[in-house]
Design an enzyme around this catalytic site. Structure first.
Site, short mmCIF file in Angstrom:
data_model
loop_
_atom_site.label_atom_id
_atom_site.label_comp_id
_atom_site.label_asym_id
_atom_site.label_seq_id
_atom_site.Cartn_x
_atom_site.Cartn_y
_atom_site.Cartn_z
N ASN A 1 0.80 -1.21 0.00
CA ASN A 1 0.00 0.00 0.00
C ASN A 1 0.84 1.27 0.00
O ASN A 1 0.34 2.34 -0.34
CB ASN A 1 -0.93 0.01 1.21
CG ASN A 1 -2.35 -0.36 0.82
OD1 ASN A 1 -3.02 0.39 0.14
ND2 ASN A 1 -2.78 -1.55 1.24
N ILE B 1 -10.99 -7.16 0.01
CA ILE B 1 -12.36 -7.42 -0.46
C ILE B 1 -12.40 -8.33 -1.67
O ILE B 1 -13.35 -9.09 -1.84
CB ILE B 1 -13.09 -6.09 -0.80
CG1 ILE B 1 -12.33 -5.29 -1.85
CG2 ILE B 1 -13.31 -5.26 0.45
CD1 ILE B 1 -13.15 -4.13 -2.43
N CYS C 1 -7.40 -0.67 8.67
CA CYS C 1 -6.96 -1.48 7.53
C CYS C 1 -6.47 -0.48 6.49
O CYS C 1 -5.59 0.31 6.80
CB CYS C 1 -8.09 -2.36 7.02
SG CYS C 1 -9.67 -1.53 6.82
N SER C 2 -7.03 -0.47 5.33
CA SER C 2 -6.60 0.54 4.38
C SER C 2 -7.43 1.81 4.55
O SER C 2 -6.92 2.87 4.91
CB SER C 2 -6.72 0.02 2.95
OG SER C 2 -5.84 -1.06 2.77
N GLY D 1 -10.33 1.77 6.41
CA GLY D 1 -11.00 1.75 7.71
C GLY D 1 -12.50 1.65 7.61
O GLY D 1 -13.21 2.12 8.50
N ASP E 1 -13.94 -1.47 6.00
CA ASP E 1 -14.33 -2.86 5.80
C ASP E 1 -13.84 -3.75 6.95
O ASP E 1 -14.55 -4.04 7.87
CB ASP E 1 -13.77 -3.38 4.47
CG ASP E 1 -14.43 -2.71 3.29
OD1 ASP E 1 -15.66 -2.60 3.30
OD2 ASP E 1 -13.71 -2.27 2.37
N ARG E 2 -12.57 -4.13 6.87
CA ARG E 2 -12.02 -5.00 7.90
C ARG E 2 -12.03 -4.32 9.26
O ARG E 2 -12.25 -4.98 10.28
CB ARG E 2 -10.59 -5.39 7.51
CG ARG E 2 -10.56 -6.38 6.39
CD ARG E 2 -9.19 -6.51 5.78
NE ARG E 2 -8.91 -5.48 4.81
CZ ARG E 2 -7.90 -5.50 3.95
NH1 ARG E 2 -7.05 -6.50 3.98
NH2 ARG E 2 -7.71 -4.52 3.09
#
Lengths: 842, 577
Positions: free
Chosen positions: B258, B284, B344-345, B347, B349-350
């Site tokens: 990332n 995802i 996460c990336s 913020g 989803d995970r």
């Protein structure tokens, strides 16, 4: 040295320190004496003890750690929680406390140190003080003890050594010493010999037992033959076998030679719709078929029906070798092993589980049983299970079929009767298959465990149709790993009845040393009276036994069960109406009628079978039979109370018996959602409530009926006669209420078994007028029937509780609770488990 | 509406077309019947004795395709193929004459994907009325007050009132007391999409907090931001945590990768009082592919012989396991008194999975029927899980790379927990199913749009009905009869493949063999039977006592004192049925 010291030869293997300790304890050791909170068996010696130990609880036990004291005796590893109630000195001995494990069940002892783990063998020496002690058990438990910082180091080391040295290594000959350790003391022997067998279950030992079963199933046209009474016809069959009435014993004798090991077709069970289930070994092919023989063979095979389906269990079912391999893999997978660190990575769990094939085998047993159940449901057939030896898969499938179809077999008493009938008496080779003596490794195969798992699968899919519980199955599973029970310590009835000789032959003294206790007869030491496995009160605490049953709510039994042969006209499912004498062969899910199926019919060789008999079975029958099977595989049948339990067998529906195989403490999380231990699951809570109300109803109505029907007041006493001895075994305690409930659960099922003992019990004179037909209609069945039938209105005003029962007396089978009125309390003195069942005076 | 006589249309639902059609049922073969399409659903009913019914909200349709051509040979080769978002596919066959499928295809396409055709979603057309307004379930201030906020270390900030600080965050945020609004603005520049670290949950006793955010914008050059570092330090100091744990939900390599796009993770040297833990949860796209594989093995046919290895090869349960075990680590850290930051990336989803599951483990309030709604409203809906993009509501672009079953995965994790702790949750499996059904259905406004900002613009609270209106007007359906209230302990599920199960009653529910079990679980059925039986007995007991006057001298003595106990018991029990 007091009792139980027969095993003192072990002392020689111990480090002197332990020996001294043991000797010093055993000197003043008396039965029931409370050794630091441990309630010892008579003659049991505490070899080592460690205080301030914590036991890791499994998720089912509530998780977390439990503090207490750890003991090692020469029979078990016991753990007594810190504030457990003081044991009652007068209580009957119980082999295992709730946290105990018998030495025979231990497979491996592993000590976990600060930085390493070590498998501790009898010869190994520890170079570190264990912080944790892990016991891997043969029954797939993993028990984990944590030594506290406050545990004296020497105790932690010593108890590890002691357990490692005392647990039963896999060697022939250790079984007897273990038996002696558990049951060998004089008190224990006396206790055991005074113990009465559970009269509420059918033991299938006498011809009366079999006749009762015939009557219960409503099977006519069959009789009990005692032609094998001296095991001359077949050594592995039981004394009594059920065969068609039409065949005389002299004729029957000639059929034995035509079957492998003389295991002729024998009746197992009748479906309420009228089909019969039989089982037999493979045919002896190299034998000449006399004309008369053929007639007899046909009679024996067809029983009372015109059409016969032979179900092949030899080919497509797992062989004992398959089962053994699968189980070994399953064990390795589920136990994992921290000492070998070869446990399967979590992400490979599913495929490795699949690779064991254990679930495949369960599926194929269940599928086969479901097929047979559907065939039986379909109408008037004789379904004969055939397996080359008739001693493994026939046991599995015939008993599964009955569990699926017969609600009685889903009660504890009924299930135990079933195991007696289809396994123990039928000659399943428990001794070889379990391989207690470690002398039959090639024969070893946990066929019975496979069966238990199948029953568990049915139980999880239909929990409300069972009176027995998952806990019960688990207890039976565990008991199989203790070589103490006559039920499992023989391969057939013949061996069982010659047990004492057998034992003295096979016994080889360990290290050639064995002290005979003073004052006992010479043959006594090698013959501790072994109890049957069904003596649960001997094995487990009353709290644990209380969880063996669950009240059942569903009206469980259809009326036609008892006289199925009268109900044929009502049968809409009757697809099969074949030509007389048609035989079909079911193998791999399809039917055929091969001409060589029955060796005496295949033309070549014998030739004496008349041509007219060799007509091809009508072609339209095959689709009919196949329709029956399809109904089974689609399992479209909405579960009706009397329809068979047809399990879902799709991939995700056959599951791992987690409560059994994954109950090791290692799998448990340190903390789980705390269910206060005092609290039952809400369903159970409600179930007991319903049960109590039911009892109350029963009581209320029995009270009122006894007041209206004075003649019946004498009946409680008659039921007492049969069960009075049990009163002594289970002294009434405050918690007995729960037990009563547990036991009362049985009466939801038609326990025609109760009727079985009638001829024997001297109670018929108490009720000379008792109508006989009452036996054919167990009041329990109609009791659960919610709809009062019109006829019932004529009786007492409370008869609606018992359906249309014209006489009220069945009410007396419900023994009132202790606070009942004086006339009742006489019967209340029955106490104990059996008293509650108080056989209905009929 | 007479042709739809056996289905009650929803208020606001209107019939669009009906047509004779053949449904090619994978379980029963080709079935002739009639299909009805409304602006909300597709309804099929077969002719004949054995009636098969399909009732599918159009929102659940992910893809509509033509199958075969006018000239294709073979029976039933000409028709439509419909791919649904809820684990099933449907095939319909039509007569091969006169372009018989043209109208139905076009109508289906238009109404199933209204957004792509400039039409409103059904939630805006629905005229449904419920006793309760589910939009009032979640009030941020109330929820924070319940948690005991604000405190002397944490304050409630309205800096995002107009979504100026972060357009995907809610308006009300909880931040360290010491951080000024100006600080927040500065931190926002260093966090992906301005999703700054804000408080999600605070432990009442030890004051440890769960803070959520997006990744820091470290980039290839390894940028540092003093404000961000100071800000995390404030979070650490709030309850004197010795070392702040930062849970990066991603696998290590992904976090490194990332950096190439300007993101990254908190470096050791920059954040000295923090430890960084990667939780190895995949992105995802991996989850989408995993679910696709799962669908392949459960619909229409379930394999028997190699079921377990097929299941393993989907990795679905493994992903569930990683999410759960990540959440367990978070919950464990917090319950032992250490504050944590989860990201996460972006913020949404995970991160939302981890924080909400950890909160579910830590706080029994979220395990109640209403508490769970609050949890979803808070951690998922208000904090901008991109429902619209992940589900693709009303959007025809079925291959959209933004779609992913992240929320389904959360519900699966919750289901796993309810399985392992059958008495710990006030709600039952049915609630989870209804949530998932309406995640796709577009009947309620609850899961529409990507963030609060977009919902405000579209006046969702006024123009649509909330799913919680439906649920809370009929709570009895969703109550777990076995719920035992218990508040003090933390729930740690066992996150091992040995103890996780496939949610058969959801993923395989279209299989008629499984269906039997879907209706009522065996245990629950037993519970119902027992309740019925108890009522029956109670009545009989009462009858006995009433009607029995003559022998009652006998009866009342023995049974009256005890007859009182059943009634006592009843009050103890929840009797939802």
């Amino acid at each position: 040295m007091l009792t139980g010291s027969k095993t003192t030869f072990k002392v020689r293997q111990m480090v002197p320190d332990v020996k001294d300790r043991m000797l010093s304890h055993s000197g003043h050791h008396t039965r029931g004496r409370d050794m630091f909170g441990l309630c010892c068996l008579p003659g049991e010696c505490v070899l080592q003890r460690a205080v301030l130990v914590r036991k890791k609880l499994s998720a089912k036990e509530g998780g977390g750690w439990l503090a207490g004291t750890l003991f090692c005796t020469h029979f078990r590893v016991a753990f007594v929680p810190q504030d457990s109630p003081k044991p009652d000195d007068n209580a009957d001995p119980v082999l295992l406390g709730d946290h105990d494990v018998s030495l025979s069940s231990i497979e491996k002892v592993v000590a976990v140190g600060p930085s390493r783990t070590k498998l501790v063998t009898p010869n190994s020496s520890l170079k570190f003080t264990p912080e944790e002690l892990v016991l891997y058990c043969r029954d797939l438990r993993v028990i984990c003890f944590l030594f506290d910082r406050l545990t004296p180091e020497t105790q932690a080391v010593e108890i590890t050594y002691t357990i490692a040295k005392t647990y039963q290594p896999l060697k022939p000959g250790t079984v007897l010493s273990f038996q002696n350790a558990a049951l060998g003391s004089i008190e224990m022997k006396q206790f055991l010999s005074n113990r009465r067998r559970d009269p509420n279950m059918n033991w299938f030992e006498s011809s009366i037992d079999w006749e009762q079963e015939l009557e219960r199933a409503g099977a006519t046209g069959w009789r009990v033959s005692s032609v094998n009474d001296r095991f001359e016809m077949s050594t592995s069959l039981s004394r009594f076998n059920v065969v068609p009435q039409k065949v005389l014993d002299t004729e029957l004798k000639k059929t034995f030679a035509h079957f492998n090991e003389g295991r002729i077709p024998r009746w197992c069970w009748r479906h309420p719709r009228g089909s019969d289930l039989l089982r037999m070994a493979s045919f002896q092919n190299n034998i000449y078929h006399e004309k008369d023989d053929i007639r007899n063979l046909e009679l024996v095979l067809f029983g009372v029906q015109q059409v016969c389906v032979v179900v092949d269990l030899g080919e497509e079912m797992p062989s004992p070798g398959d089962i053994q391999l699968a189980h070994t893999r399953l064990r390795a997978l589920c136990l994992g092993d921290i000492s070998a660190s070869v446990s399967v990575p979590d992400d490979k769990w599913l495929s490795t589980l699949e690779g064991t094939h254990w679930l495949d085998y369960i599926r194929s047993c269940l599928r086969k049983a479901a097929e047979v159940a559907c065939l039986l449901r379909g109408g008037h057939l004789t379904v004969v299970l055939q397996e080359p030896e008739d001693r493994d898969m026939n046991c599995v499938v015939s008993s599964l079929v009955q569990v699926m179809c017969d609600p009685h077999c889903r009660t504890v008493a009924g299930f135990q009767g079933l195991v007696q009938k289809e396994w123990i008496m039928a000659g399943h080779r428990f001794l070889s298959r379990i391989n207690y003596h470690r002398d039959s490794d090639k024969e070893e195969a946990p066929v019975f465990l496979l069966f238990l798992d199948c029953v568990w699968q049915l139980w999880t899919q239909f929990p409300s149709r069972f009176q027995l519980s998952g806990d019960y199955l688990l207890a039976l599973h565990d008991s199989l790993h203790m070589p103490l029970f006559s039920s499992f310590l023989a391969n057939c009835q013949r061996e069982r009845s010659r047990r004492s000789q057998h034992l003295s032959q096979s016994y080889t003294p360990v290290n050639g040393l064995r002290e005979l206790p003073r004052g006992s007869s010479p043959q006594d030491p090698c013959d501790p009276p072994l109890p049957p496995v069904w003596d649960w009160a001997l094995q487990y605490s009353s709290q644990r036994r209380a969880r063996f049953t669950q009240p059942v709510t569903q009206p469980s039994c259809p009326p036609p069960l008892l006289n199925g042969n009268l109900n044929t006209n009502l049968d809409p499912h009757r697809h099969v109406d074949g030509m007389a004498g048609s035989v079909f062969f079911l193998s791999r899910g399809s039917f055929s009628s091969p001409s060589n199926l029955l060796p005496w019919r295949s033309g070549a060789g014998s030739g004496s079978y008349r041509k007219s008999h060799r007509r091809a079975p009508s072609a339209e029958m095959l689709p009919g039979l196949e329709r029956l099977l399809r109904a089974c595989s689609l399992s479209e049948v909405r579960p009706e109370p009397h329809e068979p339990l047809l399990p879902l067998l799709l991939g995700p529906c056959v599951k791992v018996w987690r409560d059994c195989y994954l109950r090791g403490a290692l799998h448990a999380q340190a903390f789980t959602h705390p269910m206060p231990s005092s609290m039952l699951h809400p369903v159970e809570q409600l179930a007991w409530e319903v049960q109590q109300m039911r009892d109350k109803l029963a009581q209320a109505s029995s009270t009122s009926s006894s007041s209206s029907c004075s003649s019946s007041s004498s009946s409680p006493s008659s039921s007492r006669t049969s069960s009075a001895p049990h009163g002594k075994q289970e002294p009434r305690r405050s918690d007995s209420n729960l037990n009563q409930n547990a036991n009362n659960g049985t009466f939801l099922f038609p326990s025609s078994r109760s009727a079985c003992y009638q001829p024997a019990a001297p109670r018929s004179n108490a009720h000379p007028a008792a109508p006989l037909k009452a036996t054919s209609r167990p009041p329990a069945a109609s009791f659960t029937c919610p709809q009062p039938r019109p006829a019932g209105r004529d009786g007492s005003k409370h008869t609606f509780l018992f359906g249309h029962q014209p006489d009220n007396r069945p009410a007396q089978r419900y023994i009132p609770p202790p606070h009942a009125k004086p006339p009742r309390s006489r019967s209340g003195s029955n106490g104990g488990s059996s008293g509650i069942h108080g056989n209905p005076p009929q | 509406m007479e042709p739809l006589g056996d289905v009650t249309l929803l208020p606001g639902e209107e019939r669009v077309i009906d047509k004779d059609i053949i449904y090619i049922c994978p379980f029963n073969g080709a079935l002739k019947g009639k299909v009805f399409i409304t602006n909300f659903r597709l309804y099929f009913k077969s002719d004949g004795d054995h009636v098969v019914v399909l009732d599918i909200p159009l929102g659940a349709i992910g893809r509509v395709e033509k199958m075969g051509g006018a000239s294709s040979r073979g029976e039933n080769s000409y028709g439509l193929e419909i791919t649904c978002k809820d684990m099933r596919n449907l095939r319909f066959a039509l007569k091969q004459e006169g372009h018989s499928r043209r109208d139905i295809f076009e109508i289906l396409f238009r109404y199933a994907f209204p957004l792509s055709h400039g039409l409103p979603m059904f939630a805006f057309l629905s005229q449904e009325k419920f006793d309760e307004n589910g939009w009032h379930v979640y009030k941020p201030m109330e929820e924070y007050r319940r948690q005991g906020l604000p405190t002397d270390k944490w304050r409630i900030s309205f800096v995002n009132e107009d979504y100026k600080l972060c357009d995907t965050y809610p308006t009300i945020l909880v931040v360290p007391y010491k951080a000024t609004d100006d600080d927040l603005q500065k931190v926002a520049t260093f966090r992906s999409r301005c999703r700054i670290p804000v408080l999600s949950w605070i432990h009442k006793e030890n004051q440890a907090v769960i803070v959520r955010c997006s990744q820091p914008l470290v980039g290839m050059s390894g940028k540092r931001n003093k404000d961000d570092e100071r800000y995390l330090e404030m979070i650490r100091e709030a309850n004197a945590t010795t070392k702040l744990t930062i849970y990066d939900a991603r696998p290590n390599v992904n976090a490194v990768a990332n950096k190439a796009t300007g993101g990254g993770y908190e470096g050791d040297d920059a954040y000295q009082n923090a430890e960084l833990v990667f939780l190895d949860i995949h992105n995802i796209h991996v989850m989408r592919e995993s679910l696709k594989k799962l669908k392949d093995i459960v619909y229409p046919n379930v394999e028997e012989a190699h079921w377990l290895s097929s299941l393993e090869s989907t990795h679905w349960l493994e992903h569930i396991k990683l999410v759960l075990s990540g959440a367990i680590q978070v919950a464990d850290k917090v319950s032992s008194g250490n504050s944590v930051v989860v990201h996460c990336s972006d913020g949404w989803d995970r991160t939302a999975q981890l924080t909400s599951l950890a909160m579910l483990m830590l706080d029994s309030h979220y395990r109640t029927l209403r508490g769970f709604q609050v949890l979803l409203e808070k951690e998922w809906i208000s904090f901008g899980h991109k429902f619209a993009s992940r589900i693709g509501h009303g959007d025809k672009n079925h291959a959209d790379q933004d779609r992913s079953p992240i929320f389904l995965q959360l519900i699966d994790c919750v289901w796993q927990m309810t399985k392992q702790f059958p008495t710990a949750f006030e709600f039952n499996e049915r609630l989870l199913m209804v949530i998932l059904d309406h995640l796709y259905s577009c009947r309620f406004g609850t899961f529409l749009y990507n963030c609060e900002n977009a919902r405000d613009i579209n006046h969702m609270r006024i123009k649509t009905v909330s799913l919680w209106s439906l649920v809370n007007s009929d709570t009895a359906t969703y109550i777990n009869p076995f719920y035992t209230e218990e508040s003090s302990r933390v729930l740690y599920p066992v996150a091992s493949m040995r103890h996780l199960e496939l949610w058969v009653t959801y993923y395989i529910r279209w299989n008629p063999r499984i269906q039997q079990q879907v209706c009522v679980s065996p245990v629950e059925q037993r519970f119902r039977e027992l309740l019925a039986l108890r009522d029956q007995y109670l009545k009989k007991l009462q009858e006995l006592q009433l009607s029995d006057s003559s022998p009652s001298a006998h009866l009342s003595n023995s049974s009256t004192p005890s007859a009182a106990s059943p009634t006592q018991h009843i009050t103890h029990l929840h009797t939802p049925f």
